[in-house]
Design a protein around this motif. Structure first.
Motif, mmCIF file in Angstrom:
data_model
loop_
_atom_site.group_PDB
_atom_site.id
_atom_site.type_symbol
_atom_site.label_atom_id
_atom_site.label_comp_id
_atom_site.label_asym_id
_atom_site.label_seq_id
_atom_site.Cartn_x
_atom_site.Cartn_y
_atom_site.Cartn_z
ATOM 1 N N ASP A 1 0.850 -1.192 0.000
ATOM 2 C CA ASP A 1 0.000 0.000 0.000
ATOM 3 C C ASP A 1 0.887 1.244 0.000
ATOM 4 O O ASP A 1 2.054 1.185 0.364
ATOM 5 C CB ASP A 1 -0.948 0.002 1.213
ATOM 6 C CG ASP A 1 -0.195 -0.199 2.503
ATOM 7 O OD1 ASP A 1 0.941 -0.729 2.447
ATOM 8 O OD2 ASP A 1 -0.712 0.181 3.568
ATOM 9 N N HIS B 1 -4.294 7.523 1.100
ATOM 10 C CA HIS B 1 -3.950 6.123 1.335
ATOM 11 C C HIS B 1 -4.431 5.289 0.157
ATOM 12 O O HIS B 1 -5.585 5.346 -0.219
ATOM 13 C CB HIS B 1 -4.580 5.622 2.634
ATOM 14 C CG HIS B 1 -4.073 4.270 2.998
ATOM 15 N ND1 HIS B 1 -2.891 4.065 3.674
ATOM 16 C CD2 HIS B 1 -4.554 3.043 2.706
ATOM 17 C CE1 HIS B 1 -2.671 2.780 3.807
ATOM 18 N NE2 HIS B 1 -3.662 2.131 3.224
ATOM 19 N N ASN C 1 -4.706 1.445 -1.097
ATOM 20 C CA ASN C 1 -4.599 0.061 -0.630
ATOM 21 C C ASN C 1 -3.855 -0.802 -1.637
ATOM 22 O O ASN C 1 -3.849 -0.525 -2.829
ATOM 23 C CB ASN C 1 -5.995 -0.515 -0.406
ATOM 24 C CG ASN C 1 -6.682 0.130 0.768
ATOM 25 O OD1 ASN C 1 -6.052 0.407 1.798
ATOM 26 N ND2 ASN C 1 -7.970 0.409 0.617
#
Lengths: 298, 339
Positions: B3, B25, B27
């Protein structure tokens, strides 16, 4: 079908074509081909003097040349001079170009500084360096003096004179060649370096695997120029050494000048010129037919 | 795990902030599109992740490792450039294995990966060619090949399709998506083309002036735009925005902007709904765009299926269901809760 304004092909078009070629052909013939052939022709005759006209002697001049120690010295000097100027000036030019191509402060001034020697006439350059090399109060000896080293007669000693002349030539030429490398470097897209960087190539690998091969067309061009200059640049000898001491810095072209215009032996000078010409022609042919194939043009 | 995590990353160009405290963020195994108009900082963000630019502030983590100060080669990312950045003096095969060569991967392994990539991308017949002898689409594939043989878990792409023609672009969109899922790569994809972002991505990050405007699935961005900017950027033609007072008489007045997508508006007889005048009709084959004007000021686009035969200059009424309405604060453009 409409008729071509110059007639349908045929004679008129051919004449038109030749007329267009004429100016270039005249210049080429008058200033390149005729002098070369005439030089060869003259080299087969004695030099006419006063009441003695030129006389056909065949290859006698060339036979004399084989036995002429100064010719051999000049040729050998010229080979040393070529070896000492060609590669170092190219390597230096490439290194300087890589440096001033990088993002550094004041690179505009730096580029200008490197290019300055190119702008100066060789005679002026030679005079500047003559001062640098002067025994005792020249720049080099003054610096040596600071360290308590003895004075050296750089240009007056047979051991150092040729080297000293080589240094001047490299200094003069590297800045000029740098401009070509700089132009070529700016044609290389920065993403290529970035891509190589991401792939894990070190700075050294990036240079040898990406930059250097992409600079090859420029290198070939510069190499040919440097080689020609190695046999052509003799201006500084007139100021600095006049071929001396004891012919230690006599180069082929300088020797030709001496034979032709100081000793007035034009037949022999013509023969020497043919040697120089064939030498350069061989080098040029070799480069175009052999190196050309190894160069990648974008 | 691969990630990618950005924490309040900042990049300044002189006095301008190209990237302004971006936190993001991504994944593992996700395809995230960085979308936005030119100059919004999306490419700079990508280059910061790649390490081609250094972050002025903030941290970047890849696979749980802090890579903020690491050089690009040590970050474990592969990248496809907009210009493809193929080495013109090397053959296709040499281009693809360039990274393996400089990293001294054994010859047998190099060959195995080259063959696998060539097979996957259909480059088998082109391996001995140079980039200059390839078409745009083939060069694109070589660039993809170079990115996959690295077997990096994270792949970055900077507008990889923008140099291709429309038809090829559509085909490559599907191929890149399929490739990403087949290899399980985490892919961060920069584009200014909302179609690319909407059709390929799991998540879309819409950027504006160095900041993230909205981060969510394509459906979220379309159905619940977080601001008038998102509403105007996603969807073509853009969402209609009207001052609250104009849209519905007696509504909370001018502090609210009401947004309605063109396909949610219906045309009815004048006297009902919002009064407007039909200005032009753009016929696109499967659908028609009715350009209307309300109150001589607000332009409203209505999308209708098929061909519409209505008179230009006709007075009409515009109606839409209440739940198709998006409400934004007029002052800062952010979404406000529906009443």
């Amino acid at each position: 079908m409409t008729a071509h304004p110059l007639g349908n092909g045929g004679r008129l078009a051919a004449i038109h074509g030749w007329l267009l070629l004429l100016p270039a052909a005249v210049l080429l013939a008058a200033f390149t081909h005729y002098p070369a052939v005439a030089t060869f022709w003259h080299s087969l005759f004695t030099t006419p003097r006063g009441n003695r006209p030129a006389r056909f002697i065949g290859a006698d001049h060339y036979r004399d040349m084989l036995a002429d120690p100064i010719f051999w010295t000049a040729l050998q000097n010229n080979l040393v001079f070529a070896a000492g100027t060609i590669l170092p000036s190219i390597a230096l030019a490439m290194a300087m170009a890589l440096w001033v191509n990088a993002r550094i402060a004041g690179r505009g001034l730096l580029r200008l500084a490197y290019f300055t020697p190119t702008v100066l006439p060789m005679i002026a350059v030679a005079n500047i360096w003559l001062f640098f090399y002067t025994p005792d109060y020249g720049l080099f000896d003054q610096v040596r003096g600071l360290f308590g080293l003895p004075a050296v007669n750089w240009l007056g000693s047979g051991d150092t004179a040729l080297g000293a002349v080589i240094v001047v030539t490299v200094w003069k030429e590297a800045g000029f060649f740098m401009i070509f490398y700089l132009a070529a470097l700016q044609q290389i897209p920065p993403e290529l370096g970035e891509a190589a960087q991401l792939e894990g190539a070190s700075r050294w690998q990036r240079f040898w695997r990406v930059t250097f091969p992409l600079l090859m067309p420029t290198t070939l061009f510069v190499l040919i120029n440097a080689t020609i200059n190695a046999f052509r640049l003799v201006d500084h000898l007139f100021v600095m050494t006049r071929g001396g001491p004891d012919n230690a810095t006599s180069l082929l072209l300088y020797y030709i000048y001496e034979v032709g215009f100081k000793f007035w032996d034009q037949g022999y000078a013509a023969a020497l010129t043919m040697v120089l010409l064939s030498l350069l022609a061989t080098v040029a042919l070799l480069k175009f037919f052999w190196l050309e194939r190894k160069v990648h043009y974008q | 795990m691969s990630d990618v995590h950005l924490n309040a990353v900042v990049k300044n160009w002189g006095t301008t902030r190209a990237v302004d405290r971006v936190s993001l963020h991504v994944n593992s195994g996700e395809l995230v599109a960085l979308l936005g108009p030119s100059g919004c900082g999306k490419s700079t963000t990508l280059r910061l992740i790649a390490g081609l630019e250094g972050a002025d502030e903030g941290e970047i983590h890849i696979g749980g490792r802090d890579v903020t100060r690491l050089p690009p080669a040590q970050r474990g990312v592969a990248m496809v450039f907009q210009s493809y950045a193929l080495f013109p003096h090397l053959t296709v095969a040499e281009n693809i294995v360039f990274g393996l060569q400089v990293r001294r991967v054994p010859v047998a392994e190099r060959k195995r990966r080259l063959d696998a990539a060539a097979e996957l991308l259909g480059l088998g017949a082109l391996l001995d060619r140079r980039p200059a002898q390839l078409s745009g689409g083939q060069r694109q594939r070589v660039a993809l090949g170079r990115a996959i043989v690295a077997e990096a878990a994270v792949c970055l792409m900077d507008e990889p399709l923008s140099n291709l023609d429309a038809q090829l672009r559509q085909q490559m969109r599907q191929e890149i998506r399929a490739l990403q899922q087949h290899l399980g790569m985490t892919l961060i994809y920069v584009t200014h083309d909302q179609t690319e972002a909407m059709t390929m991505a799991d998540k879309v990050v819409l950027m504006r002036a160095g900041r993230i405007e909205q981060h969510g699935s394509p459906a979220e961005l379309y159905e619940r735009p977080a601001s008038t900017f998102v509403a105007g950027f996603i969807g073509c033609p853009a969402m209609n925005l009207l001052p609250g007072s104009a849209a519905r008489a007696g509504d909370p007045a001018d502090s609210i902007l009401i947004g309605v997508r063109p396909e949610h508006i219906a045309v009815c007889e004048p006297g009902r709904g919002l009064p407007a005048q039909l200005e032009t009709i753009e016929y696109l084959g499967a659908e028609s765009m009715l350009i209307c004007r309300h109150d001589d000021a607000h332009r409203i686009t209505v999308r209708m299926p098929g061909r519409v035969t209505a008179g230009i200059g006709e007075r009409v009424g515009l109606v839409w269901p209440a739940d198709a309405e998006h409400r934004f604060a007029r002052e800062h453009g952010h979404r406000v809760a529906s009443t």
